[in-house]
Design an enzyme around this catalytic site. Structure first.
Site, mmCIF file in Angstrom:
data_model
loop_
_atom_site.group_PDB
_atom_site.id
_atom_site.type_symbol
_atom_site.label_atom_id
_atom_site.label_comp_id
_atom_site.label_asym_id
_atom_site.label_seq_id
_atom_site.Cartn_x
_atom_site.Cartn_y
_atom_site.Cartn_z
ATOM 1 N N HIS B 60 0.824 -1.207 0.000
ATOM 2 C CA HIS B 60 0.000 0.000 0.000
ATOM 3 C C HIS B 60 0.862 1.263 0.000
ATOM 4 O O HIS B 60 1.965 1.281 0.525
ATOM 5 C CB HIS B 60 -0.952 -0.019 1.198
ATOM 6 C CG HIS B 60 -2.039 -1.030 1.040
ATOM 7 N ND1 HIS B 60 -3.051 -0.886 0.118
ATOM 8 C CD2 HIS B 60 -2.243 -2.228 1.642
ATOM 9 C CE1 HIS B 60 -3.846 -1.942 0.179
ATOM 10 N NE2 HIS B 60 -3.374 -2.767 1.091
ATOM 11 N N CYS B 445 -4.423 -23.046 -18.050
ATOM 12 C CA CYS B 445 -4.911 -24.430 -18.014
ATOM 13 C C CYS B 445 -4.944 -24.939 -16.582
ATOM 14 O O CYS B 445 -5.404 -26.044 -16.334
ATOM 15 C CB CYS B 445 -4.109 -25.338 -18.931
ATOM 16 S SG CYS B 445 -2.646 -26.068 -18.190
#
Lengths: 126, 492, 419
Positions: B60, B445
């Site tokens: 942050h 995948c």
């Protein structure tokens, strides 16, 4: 004795729902089929249903540890599980050639089993 | 390296850290600077496998939390440490900045307040952007946004990579790691704590409780339970690379009382992630995702970016924030002398972690722990290499040195066999351990193609049959043996 | 580790599965000399090697073969045609000038120049994430294809008590396969009101083993922290939303997913080929050439097939066209756009040229009984039944198009009006 059997025709995408009326073991009526293929399929399925069996057997020295095999012709449907179980007890040494006969008579069916691929030895095995 | 259950434990330590999340790992590295016998014990099979693994990965910008709180003070201090850490520990780090969006007229005031709070804390570069500027910089955001507060100091990392790097560095400087080692009981005799685990008893003069969502339970074991942790669950949804680049900065709405809201996160590896939700749960192992969570997230995101749809999800997961009743970090001495809590590390815990480690170290010094710096302390670790991030020339050189760089294991993320082997050499014991170190199985995948190859490599390297390879530790075996009468080996 | 490879090839084929193998034969038929197949596995054959059931080759070889047998026939033909096969190798990148960057377990880092390239990378399976199944994330949730590889190649089982989500053919085949292996397959759950696999598979893989197929049902929650313990199954309404008030639980340790296939187009996207969202593959001309001249596509990377025989047929043609381009032969480019119309989910190719016989593959959106398929005003054919599970193949004789002066033809399927 009257008996009714329901089957799904696998002849084409229509998937006709077939209904067989059987009296004393004999087919008296086949309904639901859209074409002749349905009737033939129903007769075959009722009198002598059979299936191809394909599975794998152990091949620990092979490039892969399993070798795919199949029965050369279809076996009676009722024997399918017995055939598979019998095949699963087998082991073979690599290399194997495609079409190689693994067994002349699997589980007393009189039907031979062949290798479905060539399987070279594993690179690190002797 | 990671230790197995075969290790015989009965050793005495100066400091034992309970919990190998981002805080425990940062503590371990920080304390490994000093001449201490130091151990970290972790309940899961690898470090970072609890809350840290499911963290959003945001460093942050520093202005969010009030300087009147401990979390607010450590936030900005932590932020400034991450670029050096990323360089030394070789994990991905991008300072991409963030935009906090005002969607309603009443939000505008909040932007001003936050800007002022940040400036008072010394956070540089805060700017209010007009709709025109927002459109120019982030053209895929909705045109209904009124204003935004831009904070260039925000960054993204993969928190699990940070855990792996921190602990590897700590270990290389002498710290010992014990995974799969849940604490069963803690007894105190004089100045000595004995910590019971399935791997044996650990003796230590000082115990640092960084046990995350279980920290109050661990504290209760020594009768130091003067705080309570409750869990706030957050679901996250990772999106297909099709949407990569749709926003280039972290996108925040104006926060609510319990959360920073649903964010759009351009992850350090590129794909976009959206989330998290904020839901109070009672079960401390409730990592389930839900229909409602997905609905909430995508509805929220649609308010600021219409192009993002749930159709593009490639995977989703949930994590638990460890929240103390005070709604602030619980860091300090407990009623039991020698037992310290480093607990209640909710957001911005990841950001603050390096500062927490320094803060705790100074606290221990004040409490009388002798901290003598080691003559030699190595801040950096070597790897890991990332084939996908190499240039063509680097790739050529790498393959010449190790042909295993020439074999792609995971095609979605272009991960080579050499990287998987490296991960296993450096502590990966499970499919998830490999996945979170080198990204094999993290792409589109989701392991459809590479699972068996990674399992075969784990099996070969660890000398275990395929059927004993797990997803994330005992009980999560991926496959099971055949049941033929014939003995067919273990399928390796 | 010196590479025996050439630095220039006429045709390089990416992928050595059924599509790549047939494309190589096609390229050879076109008369080109140097052909290379690059495959990432340790042997060619692709997914066929793990598809050990029979049912392949009825169209192409006029006999019923298993997957490995079908593959081996092609591999032998390709080898006797002197095509080079580079296994354990991976194409990292293709430049618009058709230079390929390859890494190879055997030969390291390679750069090759191709005259033309055939994309034959196949497809991948949709995963849990793409349908956002709620619940925990234990081991034991996997695609049906991964389970197939475990059982048939590695000799281990995915679990003991299996549930299957989705009635795609691979799921049905795995229901039978795992039954034969002694596993307990508790049921197949399908979101749609109809089975998405072939009827033959429904009968022989489920009915034969007494495995129930639950239509209009889905997995609403996965239970189990470490390994799957139980599933909550819920019926869905006509908008496919689960009705949790009528849900029930099923005990199992494994959930296989057979919920669809997606063409594997990482390379195509990197090449910025124009894609067709309906097929998930590149758009192609009637020569199976993509939007980048010299790059061709065939097989499941182009659109998902249900019969390998059609993959072979399509890929032979793609290889032949790629070979022709490599030796400087150019056929007339297409001048008619082909568009999917009413009830059509997708069609390949997306354009036509009237100078030669055309083969068109298409899929319908929903099951249709007694219907008529039309291509503009040029072509009309009646069908008793069309289902999404079965791809439709049409051949158009050149004379159908040779006096067509429009720029666009639309394919429609309409129910025959009740008479």
């Amino acid at each position: 004795m009257l008996e009714k059997r329901r089957l799904t025709c696998i002849g084409c995408p229509m998937s006709c729902p077939l209904e067989l009326v059987i009296i004393d073991g004999e087919i008296r009526e086949i309904t639901g089929n859209d074409c002749k293929r349905g009737e033939a399929y129903a007769r075959q399925e009722y009198t002598a249903p059979c299936r191809m069996v394909s599975t794998t057997i152990a091949c620990n020295s092979g490039l892969w540890p399993r070798l795919p095999v199949k029965t050369v012709t279809a076996v009676p449907k009722a024997e399918v599980m017995a055939v598979a179980r019998a095949l699963h007890t087998l082991e073979i040494e690599a290399p194997v050639q495609i079409g190689q006969v693994i067994l002349d008579d699997i589980a007393g069916t009189g039907i031979a089993v062949i290798a479905c691929r060539s399987l070279p030895s594993a690179p690190n095995s002797k | 390296m990671n230790s197995g259950a075969e290790k015989i434990v009965g050793m005495s330590y100066d400091v034992v850290i309970i919990g190998g999340g981002i805080v425990g790992c940062a503590l371990a590295r920080e304390l490994s600077r000093y001449d201490l016998r130091l151990a970290l014990i972790e309940k899961e099979v690898e470090v970072g496998f609890g809350t840290s693994k499911t963290n959003s990965g945001i460093i942050h910008s520093g202005h969010h939390a009030s300087p009147d709180t401990l979390k607010g003070r450590l936030e900005w201090a932590g932020n400034q440490r991450w670029s050096d850490l990323a360089r030394d520990l070789k994990f991905g780090f991008k300072r991409i900045g963030e935009l906090l969006l005002a969607l309603q007229p009443e939000d505008l005031h909040y932007l001003q307040l936050l800007k002022k709070q940040g400036e008072d804390k010394g956070v540089p570069g805060l700017e209010i952007w007009s709709p025109q500027r927002i459109q120019k910089e982030e053209p895929n955001l909705n045109r209904t946004i009124l204003q935004a507060l831009h904070a260039p100091t925000a960054a993204v990392i993969n928190p699990y990579e940070a855990c792996f790097g921190l602990i590897e560095c700590a270990q290389q400087n002498g710290a010992e790691l014990f995974c799969g080692c849940p604490v069963l009981a803690i007894n105190q005799t004089g100045a000595d704590f004995s910590i019971q685990t399935p791997q044996g008893v650990f003796h230590s003069r000082i115990v640092l409780n960084a046990a995350g969502v279980f920290a109050d339970r661990v504290a209760a074991m020594v009768g130091a339970a003067d705080f309570k942790i409750h869990c706030r669950k957050g679901e996250e949804y990772l999106l297909d690379r099709r949407l990569q680049g749709i926003v280039t900065r972290l996108i925040f709405p104006v926060p609510t009382a319990t959360s920073k809201g649903v964010l759009i996160i351009p992850t350090v590896d590129g794909p976009i992630m959206v989330g998290p939700t904020a839901e109070e749960v009672n079960n401390r192992e409730d990592l389930s995702t839900s229909f409602a969570g997905a609905a909430k997230i995508f509805a929220a995101v649609h308010q600021y970016c219409k192009a993002i749809s749930e159709r593009d999800t490639i995977t989703e997961f949930a994590g638990l924030r460890a929240v103390a009743e005070t709604n602030d970090f619980v860091i300090g001495p407990s009623p039991v002398k020698g037992f310290f809590n480093v607990a209640g590390i909710q957001s911005p815990g990841l950001t603050a972690a390096p500062a927490i480690a320094t803060y705790v170290t100074e606290m221990l010094r004040c409490e009388g722990l002798k901290l003598a710096e080691k003559p030699v302390w190595k801040a950096e670790i070597d790897g890991p290499f990332r084939f996908a991030r190499m240039t063509q020339q680097q790739r050529q050189a790498a393959i010449l040195q190790d042909p295993a760089f020439g074999r792609i294991v995971c095609r979605c993320e272009a991960v080579t066999e050499a990287e998987v082997r490296y991960a296993i050499r450096h502590g990966a014991r499970t499919l998830d351990g490999v996945k979170f170190r080198v990204r094999a199985g993290m792409g589109r995948c989701q392991g459809g193609f590479c699972t068996m190859r990674v399992m075969a490599l784990l099996s070969e390297t660890l000398g275990l049959p395929l059927t004993e390879i797990t997803k994330r530790g005992h009980g999560s075996e991926v496959c099971c043996p055949r049941q033929d009468n014939l003995s067919v080996g273990d399928g390796r | 580790m010196k590479s025996p490879l050439r630095s220039r090839y006429d045709v390089v084929i990416v992928g050595g599965g059924p599509a790549g193998l047939a494309a190589a034969l096609g390229a050879r038929q076109a008369g080109v000399e140097h052909i290379l197949i690059v495959d990432r596995e340790i042997e060619a054959g692709g997914i066929l090697n793990q598809c050990i059931h029979s049912g392949f080759g009825l169209h192409y070889f006029k006999e019923e073969l298993t997957g490995p047998e079908y593959a081996e026939r092609f591999i032998r033909n390709v080898q006797s045609d002197q095509v080079e096969i580079l296994t354990d190798s991976y194409v990292l990148d293709i430049s618009p000038a058709l230079q390929l960057e390859i890494i190879s377990g055997g030969y390291g880092h390679l750069q090759l120049q191709a005259q033309s390239v055939v994309l034959a990378m196949g497809c991948r399976e949709r995963t849990r994430g793409s349908i956002r199944t709620p619940g925990f994330r234990p081991a034991g949730v996997m695609t049906a294809g991964l389970a197939q590889k475990m059982v048939n190649m590695h000799g281990v089982l995915p679990g003991r008590r299996i549930a299957i989500l989705g009635s795609g053919d691979i799921g049905l085949i795995m229901a039978r396969r795992l039954s034969l292996e002694g596993c307990d397959v508790t049921g197949v759950y399908e979101l749609q009101p109809h089975c998405s696999g072939l009827t033959r598979n429904q009968v022989q893989c489920l009915d034969d083993f007494g495995i129930p197929l639950h239509l209009s049902a889905t997995v609403a929650f996965i239970h189990g922290r470490d390994r799957v313990e139980r599933l909550t199954i819920a019926p869905v309404n006509h908008e496919l939303i689960p009705d949790l008030s009528r849900s029930w639980d099923v005990a199992c340790d494994t959930l296989l997913l057979s919920i669809g296939l997606i063409p594997e187009n990482e390379l195509s996207t990197r090449l910025r080929l124009r894609m067709d969202p309906a097929t998930g593959g590149p758009q192609v001309t009637s020569n199976l050439e993509t939007s980048l001249p010299g790059v061709f596509a065939c097989g499941n990377v182009l659109h998902v097939h249900d019969l390998v025989d059609f993959v072979s047929e399509e890929s032979l043609r793609a290889g032949r066209f790629a070979g022709e381009v490599a030796i400087g032969m150019r056929r007339p480019s297409d001048n008619i756009s082909l568009q999917a119309g009413e009830n059509i989910a997708s069609c390949v190719p997306q354009s036509l040229s009237p100078d030669r016989e055309q083969i068109i593959y298409l899929r319908v959106k929903r099951p249709l009984k007694n219907c008529v398929l039309t291509i503009g005003d040029r072509y009309e054919k009646s069908f008793r039944m069309l289902v999404p599970a079965e791809m439709i193949r049409l051949t158009l004789a050149p004379e159908l198009l040779d006096r067509y002066f429009g720029e666009m033809l639309k394919i429609d399927v309409r129910l025959r009006e009740a008479t």
